[in-house]
Design an enzyme around this catalytic site. Structure first.
Site, PDB file in Angstrom:
ATOM      1  N   PRO A  49     -28.043  24.650 -74.069  1.00  0.00           N
ATOM      2  CA  PRO A  49     -29.288  25.294 -73.283  1.00  0.00           C
ATOM      3  C   PRO A  49     -28.588  25.962 -72.246  1.00  0.00           C
ATOM      4  O   PRO A  49     -29.137  25.463 -71.029  1.00  0.00           O
ATOM      5  CB  PRO A  49     -30.039  24.314 -73.238  1.00  0.00           C
ATOM      6  N   CYS A  50     -27.765  27.009 -72.215  1.00  0.00           N
ATOM      7  CA  CYS A  50     -27.388  27.491 -70.934  1.00  0.00           C
ATOM      8  C   CYS A  50     -28.431  28.375 -70.193  1.00  0.00           C
ATOM      9  O   CYS A  50     -28.385  28.752 -68.871  1.00  0.00           O
ATOM     10  CB  CYS A  50     -26.377  28.790 -71.281  1.00  0.00           C
ATOM     11  N   HIS A  51     -29.462  28.262 -70.966  1.00  0.00           N
ATOM     12  CA  HIS A  51     -30.890  29.271 -70.439  1.00  0.00           C
ATOM     13  C   HIS A  51     -31.465  28.328 -69.383  1.00  0.00           C
ATOM     14  O   HIS A  51     -32.308  28.970 -68.767  1.00  0.00           O
ATOM     15  CB  HIS A  51     -31.910  29.642 -71.482  1.00  0.00           C
TER      16      HIS A  51
END
Lengths: 269, 212
Positions: free
Chosen positions: A168-170
């Site tokens: 989850p780089c978001h």
């Protein structure tokens, strides 16, 4: 009707003729199983339909594309391996991905991250620790992996995340609290994914714009990242906002042991 | 074999670069070995693919010299034979042999030789089907020796290496296997003679349908 092979030579010749060709998919299957080629299929995500690629080592690539053919050609150009469509994501993998997208961080998804640097992998593994619906600044990742000055490199590594949504780089935002860039379609897509996880991004950005970087509780004297689950339990009456960790420390607050806020240098972007 | 020695040395220096060639060069024979040992296409495909994957993983764990020295033909054959043996053990657990046998699929229709004319092809297809079925009725030990020595075409030395048995034993088992196959085909021919259209395979079909 048939001529019976009675001599050894005739029998041996008939045995040689029992050789057959392997079925069409066998070779490719062996290459996929050994991680020398990949398969892909479409999956549903908060951003709509996306494609996921995998091989015997794990999930290798996630991306949005108008169609499978475009995804394939991007994959070949970027990863350099052959790829072919599968009818569906294998059930165990599909279940694991949907549970991960639903916020279950315990579910194990094997990832194929060959060809990436240990630094990049460390950044992505750290991003995996951020709970669903929460965000941390780039500088937090840098500090947590023991490279506090490598904030810009953390941003670059996150931009190169080959398996967005799965890693989850978001959930990593700018150190000034602004949403920041996102490889799956820019800040708006990032807001949508975070929104789908229950985070009020308008509230987050308003707090950031007001200079509120940290949330404290005047009953516990603990200071958190604003999206930390502990911070969100603080009632309005007891909430105290701080522009910096130093300000919080000066007021007698200690950092939360769950979200572990760190001092971010001015250089952190 | 020369091409195998060259391939082994390429695999030793870059396994991932050389492996697709290994798959390309050995997939047909590994599939053939598995099919003739097991008689079922789907099982054979899984065994052949698994053999390739296991070979890759084994080579990953070997040092350069050990990979370079591999005699790929017998080595790969031995992996396929072992996997087929394990699979047959599991299959035997599921079904008693009396029910298993009619289910055996000779897999012959893929083996049609396109070079022969249609009439010649049909006649030969019958022979081949009967041969494939007769092969499946040999004891597993003798069958493995015949399949490696005469279907796959390994030398006696390579067959002995692949099966981990002395060359003398292999020679005896191959001799016995050929004799039993010849007897089986002669018996079939004798039984078929009064009604030439009803071959052994045709007689087997009703039993097959009943079980499916």
């Amino acid at each position: 009707m048939t001529t019976m092979p009675l001599t050894d030579a005739a029998l041996e010749a008939a045995l040689r003729e029992l050789r057959v060709e392997a079925p069409a998919g066998l070779a490719f299957g062996a290459l996929v199983a050994t991680g020398l080629a990949d398969r892909y299929a479409a999956i549903d995500t908060p951003l709509g339909r996306a494609f996921v690629a995998w091989n015997g080592r794990g999930v290798s690539w996630v991306g949005r594309a108008p169609d499978g053919v475009t995804f394939e050609s991007r994959f070949r150009a970027e990863v350099g391996r052959d790829i072919a469509p599968a009818t569906a994501v294998p059930e165990r993998l599909a279940t694991a991905i949907s549970r991960r997208l639903a916020g279950d961080r315990r579910v194990r998804i094997p990832l194929d991250l060959r060809g990436h640097t240990p630094f990049e992998v460390a950044v992505w593994m750290k991003a995996l620790e951020i709970p669903r619906g929460e965000v941390r600044p780039y500088g937090w990742i840098a500090a947590e992996i023991g490279k506090p000055r490598a904030v810009r490199a953390v941003g670059t590594a996150l931009a190169h995340n080959p398996v967005p949504l799965v890693v989850p780089c978001h959930r990593v935002v700018r150190s000034d609290g602004m949403i920041g860039q996102y490889s799956m379609g820019g800040p708006d897509a990032k807001r949508r994914v975070l929104g789908s996880e229950g985070l009020d991004t308008a509230w987050l950005e308003a707090e950031a714009a007001a200079g509120h970087r940290y949330t404290g509780s005047d009953t516990t004297h603990i200071v958190c990242h604003p999206t930390c689950r502990d911070a969100r339990r603080v009632t309005d009456r007891h909430r105290v906002m701080f522009p910096s960790l130093a300000a919080a420390a000066a007021a007698g607050y200690r950092p939360c042991r769950h979200c572990r806020p760190v001092s971010l240098s001015a250089a952190a972007a | 074999m020369d091409t195998d020695a060259a391939l082994a040395s390429r695999l030793a220096s870059d396994l991932e670069a050389g492996f697709p060639d290994l798959v390309d060069q050995h997939q047909d024979r590994l599939y053939t070995i598995a099919l003739r040992l097991l008689g079922d296409r789907r099982d054979a495909e899984e065994v052949a693919q698994d053999a390739l994957v296991r070979a890759f993983r084994a080579m990953q764990g070997y040092g350069h010299d050990r990979v370079a020295a591999l005699r790929l033909r017998p080595w790969l054959a031995s992996i396929a034979v072992n996997l087929a043996r394990n699979r047959r053990r599991r299959a035997d657990d599921r079904l008693p042999p009396s029910q298993l046998e009619p289910l055996l699929d000779s897999g012959f229709d893929i083996a049609v030789d396109a070079r022969s004319g249609p009439e010649h092809g049909a006649a030969r297809r019958e022979t081949q089907r009967e041969l494939a079925l007769a092969l499946l009725r040999l004891t597993p030990t003798v069958r493995a020796a015949i399949v490696l020595r005469h279907v796959d075409g390994l030398s006696v030395t390579e067959t002995a290496e692949a099966l981990g048995r002395p060359e003398g034993t292999i020679k005896a088992q191959v001799h016995r296997g050929l004799r039993e196959l010849r007897v089986a085909l002669e018996v079939d021919a004798a039984q078929t003679r009064p009604t030439p259209t009803r071959t052994h395979a045709a007689r087997l079909l009703p039993a097959l349908e009943a079980i499916r």
